[in-house]
Write an enzyme that holds these catalytic residues in place. Structure first.
Site, PDB file in Angstrom:
ATOM      1  N   ARG A 102     -13.433  38.468  25.556  1.00  0.00           N
ATOM      2  CA  ARG A 102     -13.562  37.882  26.889  1.00  0.00           C
ATOM      3  C   ARG A 102     -14.554  36.958  27.012  1.00  0.00           C
ATOM      4  O   ARG A 102     -15.784  37.274  27.035  1.00  0.00           O
ATOM      5  CB  ARG A 102     -13.682  39.054  28.268  1.00  0.00           C
ATOM      6  CG  ARG A 102     -13.882  38.396  29.440  1.00  0.00           C
ATOM      7  CD  ARG A 102     -13.658  39.413  30.522  1.00  0.00           C
ATOM      8  NE  ARG A 102     -12.402  39.754  30.769  1.00  0.00           N
ATOM      9  CZ  ARG A 102     -12.041  40.220  31.825  1.00  0.00           C
ATOM     10  NH1 ARG A 102     -12.581  40.689  33.010  1.00  0.00           N
ATOM     11  NH2 ARG A 102     -10.648  40.421  32.246  1.00  0.00           N
ATOM     12  N   HIS A 129      -5.187  34.354  30.607  1.00  0.00           N
ATOM     13  CA  HIS A 129      -5.427  35.923  30.519  1.00  0.00           C
ATOM     14  C   HIS A 129      -4.043  36.627  30.449  1.00  0.00           C
ATOM     15  O   HIS A 129      -3.328  37.052  30.866  1.00  0.00           O
ATOM     16  CB  HIS A 129      -5.691  36.186  32.080  1.00  0.00           C
ATOM     17  CG  HIS A 129      -6.280  37.582  32.133  1.00  0.00           C
ATOM     18  ND1 HIS A 129      -6.430  38.541  31.035  1.00  0.00           N
ATOM     19  CD2 HIS A 129      -6.851  38.369  33.287  1.00  0.00           C
ATOM     20  CE1 HIS A 129      -6.963  39.632  31.243  1.00  0.00           C
ATOM     21  NE2 HIS A 129      -6.972  39.513  32.762  1.00  0.00           N
ATOM     22  N   GLN A 132      -3.161  40.370  30.667  1.00  0.00           N
ATOM     23  CA  GLN A 132      -2.642  40.610  32.178  1.00  0.00           C
ATOM     24  C   GLN A 132      -1.115  40.101  32.541  1.00  0.00           C
ATOM     25  O   GLN A 132      -0.562  40.992  33.094  1.00  0.00           O
ATOM     26  CB  GLN A 132      -3.736  39.718  33.104  1.00  0.00           C
ATOM     27  CG  GLN A 132      -3.284  39.999  34.637  1.00  0.00           C
ATOM     28  CD  GLN A 132      -3.771  41.322  34.992  1.00  0.00           C
ATOM     29  OE1 GLN A 132      -4.874  41.671  34.687  1.00  0.00           O
ATOM     30  NE2 GLN A 132      -2.957  42.292  35.660  1.00  0.00           N
ATOM     31  N   ASP A 218      -4.369  35.712  43.093  1.00  0.00           N
ATOM     32  CA  ASP A 218      -5.770  36.023  42.456  1.00  0.00           C
ATOM     33  C   ASP A 218      -6.848  35.389  43.329  1.00  0.00           C
ATOM     34  O   ASP A 218      -6.576  34.544  44.197  1.00  0.00           O
ATOM     35  CB  ASP A 218      -5.736  35.388  41.053  1.00  0.00           C
ATOM     36  CG  ASP A 218      -6.847  35.943  40.297  1.00  0.00           C
ATOM     37  OD1 ASP A 218      -7.489  36.883  40.589  1.00  0.00           O
ATOM     38  OD2 ASP A 218      -7.216  35.357  39.283  1.00  0.00           O
ATOM     39  N   CYS A 258      -3.864  40.512  39.880  1.00  0.00           N
ATOM     40  CA  CYS A 258      -4.652  41.314  38.631  1.00  0.00           C
ATOM     41  C   CYS A 258      -5.598  42.057  39.113  1.00  0.00           C
ATOM     42  O   CYS A 258      -6.122  42.962  38.031  1.00  0.00           O
ATOM     43  CB  CYS A 258      -4.931  40.003  37.739  1.00  0.00           C
ATOM     44  SG  CYS A 258      -6.214  39.136  38.310  1.00  0.00           S
ATOM     45  N   ARG A 286      -1.777  47.791  31.904  1.00  0.00           N
ATOM     46  CA  ARG A 286      -2.505  47.038  31.183  1.00  0.00           C
ATOM     47  C   ARG A 286      -2.716  47.887  29.738  1.00  0.00           C
ATOM     48  O   ARG A 286      -2.671  47.456  28.890  1.00  0.00           O
ATOM     49  CB  ARG A 286      -3.802  46.911  31.763  1.00  0.00           C
ATOM     50  CG  ARG A 286      -3.811  45.654  32.902  1.00  0.00           C
ATOM     51  CD  ARG A 286      -3.662  44.406  32.300  1.00  0.00           C
ATOM     52  NE  ARG A 286      -4.306  44.114  31.084  1.00  0.00           N
ATOM     53  CZ  ARG A 286      -5.791  43.576  31.361  1.00  0.00           C
ATOM     54  NH1 ARG A 286      -6.268  43.312  32.564  1.00  0.00           N
ATOM     55  NH2 ARG A 286      -6.734  43.154  30.671  1.00  0.00           N
TER      56      ARG A 286
HETATM   57  N1  NVA Z   1      -9.189  34.826  37.682  1.00  0.00           N
HETATM   58  C1  NVA Z   1     -10.070  35.762  37.450  1.00  0.00           C
HETATM   59  C2  NVA Z   1      -9.390  37.120  36.888  1.00  0.00           C
HETATM   60  C3  NVA Z   1     -10.153  38.284  36.822  1.00  0.00           C
HETATM   61  C4  NVA Z   1      -9.444  39.100  36.236  1.00  0.00           C
HETATM   62  C5  NVA Z   1     -11.211  35.509  36.899  1.00  0.00           C
HETATM   63  O1  NVA Z   1     -11.398  34.905  35.816  1.00  0.00           O
HETATM   64  O2  NVA Z   1     -12.413  35.860  37.429  1.00  0.00           O
HETATM   65  N1   CP Z   2      -7.445  42.182  35.853  1.00  0.00           N
HETATM   66  C1   CP Z   2      -8.542  42.367  35.035  1.00  0.00           C
HETATM   67  O1   CP Z   2      -8.619  41.652  33.925  1.00  0.00           O
HETATM   68  O2   CP Z   2      -9.557  43.093  35.609  1.00  0.00           O
HETATM   69  P1   CP Z   2     -10.950  43.342  34.733  1.00  0.00           P
HETATM   70  O3   CP Z   2     -11.850  42.051  35.037  1.00  0.00           O
HETATM   71  O4   CP Z   2     -11.550  44.482  35.543  1.00  0.00           O
HETATM   72  O5   CP Z   2     -10.803  43.631  33.459  1.00  0.00           O
END
Ligand code: NVA
Ligand code: CP
Length: 305
Positions: A102, A129, A132, A218, A258, A286
């Protein structure tokens, strides 16, 4: 060797196989029957941003499959002190069997993958992502049947999750109706799209939601963009999924997010906590879909479709 760096790294046939395996793996898990094909295998998980679901689902999933997962973050590793990504990839991929990352720019994970001797999975970047959306689509199929030809309404920011829905629409042949505030429109190149056949943009979020099979949204501000938070709160104020919007979608439309969510911002509490919301199944899936992904990337096809 295959990586999963963006949704269209896998084909429709591969997703069909992974979803079939997910069903099988989930069913065994629910009946407390152990399935441990990955004993001796180690997953390295590198986090440059925070996480609850992604970390837990990969860590628990790897453990349930008989393997081990090692959590690394930027703060406690040499990555945070400027060790080149290419060097880290060489070393980490000599000690482990598969890597999940990540991070910020997609370019970072691509550089890592280029120098990795083992498969690399995208656990979220600024652009995508894919894990997801794999879980979201599995959840839709589980509850409503095939997604091909269906309409997904995306309300809000054209962020990593939105981009991945758009790629998924091309791979699995469904449609996305997108509504973003002015100035936050989809950037097809950044979204990694082949064309513009599988999505339509709407100025009014209610028009995007009309007759949709699934309504999803989101956060208005993604990780890494916190400096824009106040401005975004103003710009996105009319892009909330509320009960009125769910009414304009199909009667049996699902709502997905998500997570983590902000009730009263991108979604009203009555929607996320209401009867059309699939968010808890979505989060749970997930775990199951990623176990099928880990099995596929490490062992290939273990069963006929
Ligand atoms: N769009 C959000 C998703 C978090 C799972 C982010 O990137 O923070
Ligand atoms: N939806 C998702 O990826 O959640 P986290 O940021 O908690 O991993």
């Amino acid at each position: 060797m295959k990586h999963f760096l963006q949704f269209n790294d896998l084909t429709r046939g591969e997703f069909e196989y992974i979803f079939e395996r997910t069903r099988w793996i989930k069913d065994r898990f629910k009946r407390y029957i152990p399935y441990q094909p990955l004993s001796d295998r180690t997953l390295a998980m590198i986090f440059e941003k925070q996480s609850t679901r992604t970390r837990l689902s990969f860590e628990a999933g790897m453990h349930q499959l008989g393997g081990a997962a090692v959590f690394l973050n930027t703060r406690d590793t040499q990555l945070g002190r400027g060790e080149p990504v290419e060097d880290a990839a060489q070393v980490i991929s000599r000690m482990t069997d598969i890597v999940m990352i990540r991070t910020f720019e997609q370019e970072i994970i691509e550089r890592f993958a280029k120098h990795s001797r083992v498969p690399v999975i995208n656990g979220l970047t600024n652009e995508y992502h894919p894990c997801q959306i794999m879980a979201d689509i599995y959840t839709f199929i589980e509850q409503r049947g095939p997604i091909q030809g269906k309409t997904v309404a995306w309300i809000g920011d054209s962020n990593n999750v939105c981009n991945t829905w758009l790629q998924a629409a091309e791979v699995l042949d469904f449609n996305v109706h997108v509504s973003t505030p002015p100035g936050y429109e989809v950037e097809p190149e950044r979204a990694g799209l082949y064309g513009e056949d599988h999505y339509e943009e709407y100025a009014d979020p209610m028009d995007a939601a009309r007759a949709a099979d699934l309504v999803t949204t989101d956060v208005w501000t993604s990780m890494g963009f916190e400096a824009e938070n106040e401005e975004r709160k103003r710009d996105f104020a009319d892009w909330q999924v509320d009960a009125e919007m769910m009414k304009i979608a199909k009667k049996d439309a699902l709502f997905m997010h998500c997570l983590p969510a902000h009730r009263g911002e991108e979604v009203a509490a009555e929607v996320i906590d209401g009867p059309q919301s699939a968010v808890w199944e979505e989060a749970e899936n997930r775990l199951h879909t990623q176990k099928a992904l880990l099995e596929y990337l490490l062992l290939g096809k273990v069963a006929p479709l």
